[in-house]
Design a protein around this motif. Structure first.
Motif, PDB file in Angstrom:
ATOM      1  N   SER A 136      12.171  -4.565   5.425  1.00 54.83           N
ATOM      2  CA  SER A 136      10.910  -4.733   4.692  1.00 54.83           C
ATOM      3  C   SER A 136      10.010  -3.518   4.887  1.00 54.83           C
ATOM      4  O   SER A 136       9.329  -3.085   3.951  1.00 54.83           O
ATOM      5  N   ILE A 137       9.997  -2.968   6.099  1.00 54.03           N
ATOM      6  CA  ILE A 137       9.208  -1.772   6.364  1.00 54.03           C
ATOM      7  C   ILE A 137       9.733  -0.598   5.554  1.00 54.03           C
ATOM      8  O   ILE A 137       8.973   0.140   4.917  1.00 54.03           O
ATOM      9  N   TYR A 138      11.067  -0.423   5.551  1.00 54.56           N
ATOM     10  CA  TYR A 138      11.667   0.669   4.775  1.00 54.56           C
ATOM     11  C   TYR A 138      11.312   0.546   3.298  1.00 54.56           C
ATOM     12  O   TYR A 138      10.939   1.527   2.646  1.00 54.56           O
ATOM     13  N   ALA A 139      11.451  -0.678   2.777  1.00 57.77           N
ATOM     14  CA  ALA A 139      11.195  -0.907   1.348  1.00 57.77           C
ATOM     15  C   ALA A 139       9.729  -0.683   1.006  1.00 57.77           C
ATOM     16  O   ALA A 139       9.397  -0.083  -0.027  1.00 57.77           O
ATOM     17  N   LEU A 140       8.827  -1.171   1.864  1.00 58.86           N
ATOM     18  CA  LEU A 140       7.395  -1.023   1.617  1.00 58.86           C
ATOM     19  C   LEU A 140       6.995   0.445   1.598  1.00 58.86           C
ATOM     20  O   LEU A 140       6.277   0.896   0.698  1.00 58.86           O
ATOM     21  N   VAL A 141       7.473   1.206   2.579  1.00 55.55           N
ATOM     22  CA  VAL A 141       7.138   2.633   2.661  1.00 55.55           C
ATOM     23  C   VAL A 141       7.656   3.373   1.428  1.00 55.55           C
ATOM     24  O   VAL A 141       6.931   4.140   0.788  1.00 55.55           O
ATOM     25  N   GLY A 142       8.930   3.143   1.081  1.00 56.39           N
ATOM     26  CA  GLY A 142       9.502   3.809  -0.091  1.00 56.39           C
ATOM     27  C   GLY A 142       8.783   3.444  -1.372  1.00 56.39           C
ATOM     28  O   GLY A 142       8.523   4.308  -2.219  1.00 56.39           O
ATOM     29  N   ILE A 200      -1.164   6.801   4.706  1.00 56.40           N
ATOM     30  CA  ILE A 200      -1.552   5.810   5.720  1.00 56.40           C
ATOM     31  C   ILE A 200      -0.373   4.899   6.042  1.00 56.40           C
ATOM     32  O   ILE A 200      -0.095   4.600   7.211  1.00 56.40           O
ATOM     33  N   ILE A 201       0.319   4.448   5.007  1.00 54.55           N
ATOM     34  CA  ILE A 201       1.475   3.571   5.204  1.00 54.55           C
ATOM     35  C   ILE A 201       2.560   4.289   6.004  1.00 54.55           C
ATOM     36  O   ILE A 201       3.159   3.724   6.929  1.00 54.55           O
ATOM     37  N   LEU A 202       2.827   5.544   5.660  1.00 56.70           N
ATOM     38  CA  LEU A 202       3.873   6.299   6.341  1.00 56.70           C
ATOM     39  C   LEU A 202       3.526   6.534   7.811  1.00 56.70           C
ATOM     40  O   LEU A 202       4.382   6.361   8.702  1.00 56.70           O
ATOM     41  N   VAL A 203       2.295   6.936   8.082  1.00 54.43           N
ATOM     42  CA  VAL A 203       1.870   7.177   9.463  1.00 54.43           C
ATOM     43  C   VAL A 203       1.960   5.888  10.285  1.00 54.43           C
ATOM     44  O   VAL A 203       2.462   5.889  11.419  1.00 54.43           O
ATOM     45  N   SER A 204       1.496   4.786   9.724  1.00 55.70           N
ATOM     46  CA  SER A 204       1.527   3.509  10.435  1.00 55.70           C
ATOM     47  C   SER A 204       2.961   3.079  10.721  1.00 55.70           C
ATOM     48  O   SER A 204       3.276   2.603  11.821  1.00 55.70           O
ATOM     49  N   ALA A 205       3.846   3.242   9.728  1.00 54.67           N
ATOM     50  CA  ALA A 205       5.245   2.855   9.909  1.00 54.67           C
ATOM     51  C   ALA A 205       5.937   3.747  10.943  1.00 54.67           C
ATOM     52  O   ALA A 205       6.758   3.269  11.739  1.00 54.67           O
ATOM     53  N   ALA A 206       5.631   5.043  10.932  1.00 50.27           N
ATOM     54  CA  ALA A 206       6.232   5.956  11.908  1.00 50.27           C
ATOM     55  C   ALA A 206       5.779   5.616  13.323  1.00 50.27           C
ATOM     56  O   ALA A 206       6.572   5.654  14.278  1.00 50.27           O
ATOM     57  N   LEU A 207       4.501   5.262  13.475  1.00 50.51           N
ATOM     58  CA  LEU A 207       4.012   4.837  14.778  1.00 50.51           C
ATOM     59  C   LEU A 207       4.692   3.542  15.210  1.00 50.51           C
ATOM     60  O   LEU A 207       5.041   3.361  16.373  1.00 50.51           O
ATOM     61  N   LEU A 208       4.888   2.643  14.258  1.00 50.82           N
ATOM     62  CA  LEU A 208       5.559   1.384  14.562  1.00 50.82           C
ATOM     63  C   LEU A 208       6.989   1.633  15.033  1.00 50.82           C
ATOM     64  O   LEU A 208       7.468   1.012  15.986  1.00 50.82           O
ATOM     65  N   SER A 209       7.668   2.569  14.386  1.00 52.41           N
ATOM     66  CA  SER A 209       9.057   2.858  14.767  1.00 52.41           C
ATOM     67  C   SER A 209       9.149   3.436  16.168  1.00 52.41           C
ATOM     68  O   SER A 209      10.159   3.275  16.853  1.00 52.41           O
TER      69      SER A 209
END
Length: 216
Positions: free
Chosen positions: A14-20, A36-45
């Motif tokens: 879901s994270i991959y799909a949302l970011v893409g 913002i979405i990309l930075v947040s997802a990268a921090l989450l990873s």
């Protein structure tokens, strides 16, 4: 429940799909907070072993490249009437001043405006559609699009991921700090572009001939 705890329950796919998806739509020309979405997802990873940063970066890059390509096709078909329509729908993002600033960048830098535009918040939504409107040869656009998408998305993911790993001991609220950092970066880019857009608008208005009064 803490934001981090809640985010860790979200499936990685879901994270991959949302970011893409978000980055793709932003690149297509829709004003969305892709960075913002990309930075947040990268921090989450960096804190969630279930989210692979390589896959995340690949999905972000793919979204950027595909979104820009669709935006190019739409811009090439829609032409300048499309820019006028976007200006009416999104005046804060597609004002005459913003369009003029972006167009001057394309005229000066050509295909490299697509590449460097990827790193500037407001210009990201212009790159694809404006390149199509200006009928930039697609092969030039594609090269700059792929290079810019991979370096921006992959580079951002890698940098933020390693920042999150190194700073794990004090980034306990990483999701909020990532959002704040991304917002500040986005605002700084936006202010620079907006200032240039205002100058372009003033110059455009000054260059327009004064209306000739009608004969009585």
């Amino acid at each position: 429940m803490h934001v981090q705890d809640w985010l860790e329950t979200v499936p990685a796919v879901s994270i991959y799909a949302l970011v893409g998806l978000v980055i793709g739509l932003e690149s297509l020309g829709i004003p969305l907070p892709g960075e913002i979405i990309l930075v947040s997802a990268a921090l989450l990873s960096s804190q969630h072993s279930g989210i692979n940063p390589v896959v995340l970066g690949a999905c972000a890059s793919l979204g950027a490249i595909v979104g820009d390509s669709i935006g190019y096709a739409i811009g090439r078909r829609g032409g300048r009437p499309l820019l006028a329509w976007l200006g009416a729908k999104f005046p804060r993002h597609f004002s005459e001043g913003h369009v003029a600033t972006a167009e001057r960048s394309f005229q000066k830098w050509g295909m490299w405006a697509v590449f460097f535009g990827r790193f500037i918040a407001l210009l990201r939504i212009f790159a694809g559609p404006l390149a199509g409107v200006l009928r930039m040869p697609y092969w030039k656009f594609l090269i700059a699009n792929v290079l810019g998408g991979v370096i921006w998305a992959g580079g951002t993911t890698a940098v933020i991921y390693y920042v999150g790993v190194v700073a794990e001991s004090w980034l306990k609220r990483f999701s909020w700090l990532g959002l704040v950092a991304a917002v500040l970066i986005g605002l700084a880019s936006m202010l620079v572009v907006r200032r240039k857009a205002k100058k372009a608008t003033s110059a455009h208005e000054a260059a327009e001939p004064e209306p000739v009064p009608a004969a009585e």
